[in-house]
Design an enzyme around this catalytic site. Sequence first.
Site, PDB file in Angstrom:
ATOM      1  N   PHE A 110       0.818  -1.255   0.116  1.00 31.41           N
ATOM      2  CA  PHE A 110      -0.126   0.186   0.112  1.00 31.41           C
ATOM      3  C   PHE A 110       0.703   1.333  -0.125  1.00 31.41           C
ATOM      4  O   PHE A 110       1.844   1.433   0.884  1.00 31.41           O
ATOM      5  CB  PHE A 110      -1.002   0.050   1.380  1.00 31.41           C
ATOM      6  CG  PHE A 110      -1.777   1.146   1.194  1.00 31.41           C
ATOM      7  CD1 PHE A 110      -3.116   1.197   0.579  1.00 31.41           C
ATOM      8  CD2 PHE A 110      -1.445   2.559   1.902  1.00 31.41           C
ATOM      9  CE1 PHE A 110      -3.661   2.402   0.472  1.00 31.41           C
ATOM     10  CE2 PHE A 110      -2.382   3.542   1.711  1.00 31.41           C
ATOM     11  CZ  PHE A 110      -3.441   3.261   1.011  1.00 31.41           C
ATOM     12  N   ASP A 127       9.304   3.051   1.887  1.00 27.83           N
ATOM     13  CA  ASP A 127       8.045   3.785   2.407  1.00 27.83           C
ATOM     14  C   ASP A 127       7.742   3.351   3.693  1.00 27.83           C
ATOM     15  O   ASP A 127       7.510   2.416   4.261  1.00 27.83           O
ATOM     16  CB  ASP A 127       6.774   3.211   1.591  1.00 27.83           C
ATOM     17  CG  ASP A 127       5.505   3.821   1.848  1.00 27.83           C
ATOM     18  OD1 ASP A 127       5.604   4.808   3.138  1.00 27.83           O
ATOM     19  OD2 ASP A 127       4.600   3.859   1.253  1.00 27.83           O
ATOM     20  N   LYS A 143       2.459  10.173   8.075  1.00 29.91           N
ATOM     21  CA  LYS A 143       1.738   9.495   9.070  1.00 29.91           C
ATOM     22  C   LYS A 143       2.074  10.455  10.642  1.00 29.91           C
ATOM     23  O   LYS A 143       1.499  11.201  11.044  1.00 29.91           O
ATOM     24  CB  LYS A 143       1.590   8.070   9.189  1.00 29.91           C
ATOM     25  CG  LYS A 143       0.644   7.658   8.264  1.00 29.91           C
ATOM     26  CD  LYS A 143       0.354   6.238   8.430  1.00 29.91           C
ATOM     27  CE  LYS A 143      -1.081   5.879   7.677  1.00 29.91           C
ATOM     28  NZ  LYS A 143      -0.763   5.260   6.459  1.00 29.91           N
TER      29      LYS A 143
HETATM   30  C1  LIG Z   1      -0.803   5.520   4.961  1.00 27.67           C
HETATM   31  C2  LIG Z   1       0.325   5.034   4.080  1.00 27.67           C
HETATM   32  C3  LIG Z   1       0.412   5.832   2.804  1.00 27.67           C
HETATM   33  C4  LIG Z   1      -0.480   6.905   2.338  1.00 27.67           C
HETATM   34  O1  LIG Z   1      -0.405   8.011   2.923  1.00 27.67           O
HETATM   35  P1  LIG Z   1      -1.668   9.289   3.030  1.00 27.67           P
HETATM   36  O2  LIG Z   1      -1.137  10.102   3.841  1.00 27.67           O
HETATM   37  O3  LIG Z   1      -2.974   8.550   3.477  1.00 27.67           O
HETATM   38  O4  LIG Z   1      -1.757   9.620   1.547  1.00 27.67           O
HETATM   39  C5  LIG Z   1       1.631   5.681   1.933  1.00 27.67           C
HETATM   40  N1  LIG Z   1       2.305   4.346   2.408  1.00 27.67           N
HETATM   41  C6  LIG Z   1       2.084   3.690   3.537  1.00 27.67           C
HETATM   42  C7  LIG Z   1       3.170   2.639   3.701  1.00 27.67           C
HETATM   43  C8  LIG Z   1       1.045   3.965   4.388  1.00 27.67           C
HETATM   44  O5  LIG Z   1       0.772   3.073   5.374  1.00 27.67           O
END
Ligand SMILES: *Cc1c(COP(=O)(O)O)cnc(C)c1O
Length: 382
Positions: A133, A217, A246
């Site tokens: 994700f 990420d 986050k």
């Molecule tokens: C939540 C998340 C995203 C996206 O972040 P948003 O602020 O919702 O756009 C991308 N990568 C990872 C691993 C995430 O957990």
Amino acid sequence: MMDKRDLMKRESESIFQTYGRQDVLLVRGRGARVWDSDGKEYLDFVAGIAVNSIGHCHPKLVEAVSRQAAALIHTSNLYYTENQVLLAEELNGLTGMERAYFCNSGAESIEAALKLVRRGTGKERIVAAERAFHGRTLGALALTYKSAYREPFRPLREAQFVPYNNGEALKEAVTAKTGAVILEPVQGEAGVYVPEEDYLRTARDVCDDRGALLILDEVQTGFGRTGRWFAKEHSGVQPDIICLAKALAGGLPMGAMLARGDIAGAFQKGDHGSTFAGGPLICAAALAVIEVIKEEGLVERSREMGARLKSELEKLKPREVRGLGLIVGVDLDSDCKELVEKALRRGVLINNTGEHTLRFIPPLVVTEEEIDRVVAVIGELI
Ligand SMILES: *Cc1c(COP(=O)(O)O)cnc(C)c1O
């Protein structure tokens, strides 16, 4: 205070219906607890989706934001502001990276990374992992595995997806034409999958061998969530690019992309930008969050409380418990969607990432008693 039922009706008539919400109207928070419009207390093991790591409304964060709000809220990036530089230095120091690009969300940090890869390597192919994700904007969506998310929005420049935690699959997929490999050091949204110790090392070697960049990420795993400042530290692997968001600004919207200096040099003036990004208010918030994590030893705490949470959950004899620090996933035979609703009624906010998986991502300030109470409630419900 508006009546909850009335508010729910008005929401359904005024707001895009893209979210499935729980039946609760939250009004206040402190530490690992939140309260609803009836004054009922909840233990919050969702933490705004791994965002409120220092707890709700930490006094240091409230004070830093209030002070900065009274001085200067926004100026744009047409001018210099002090907090942005201080935060960049802080983030580079914590991660061993050299340059920071600020943005407003996780997806935006992925978009920035994609543009940087294109600019720096001239290559467009990206290898990503199954179950990954990376966000919902068109570029990030193209790297997000769940086909139900992607299908309605095709065509996209979709990534080449390989099984997660499989070094051999990376060796096969990554070629001289690959611009970058992007991986979550722990897959969060998928249901908390922790790779074998040598997986990221293999990814690093494959990237070096084929001339591809490695993007980690850390949007969900950063800032102590896994019991280290950044999850990459578990493997000792240094990526070329790190994406953050986050927990970064304690609940205010902020993302960042960090890169090695030579790679960052590929972006010229005007290549990327954002009106709000890295403003004085949001940077003051992020600086306060980092200070609190240091002062209160929350990285260490995440490690200790995470071990407690895992061992308590094991006692429930679930199908499987996975996790690192305070990001823990549990596979159960029960219907977890239903379980989430029942837990809410019992005063516990928890989130399911699949039909049979619960994810625990509480604030890092969570106490042993709070962990035990939540596990007891889950135990009774299953
Ligand atoms: C939540 C998340 C995203 C996206 O972040 P948003 O602020 O919702 O756009 C991308 N990568 C990872 C691993 C995430 O957990």
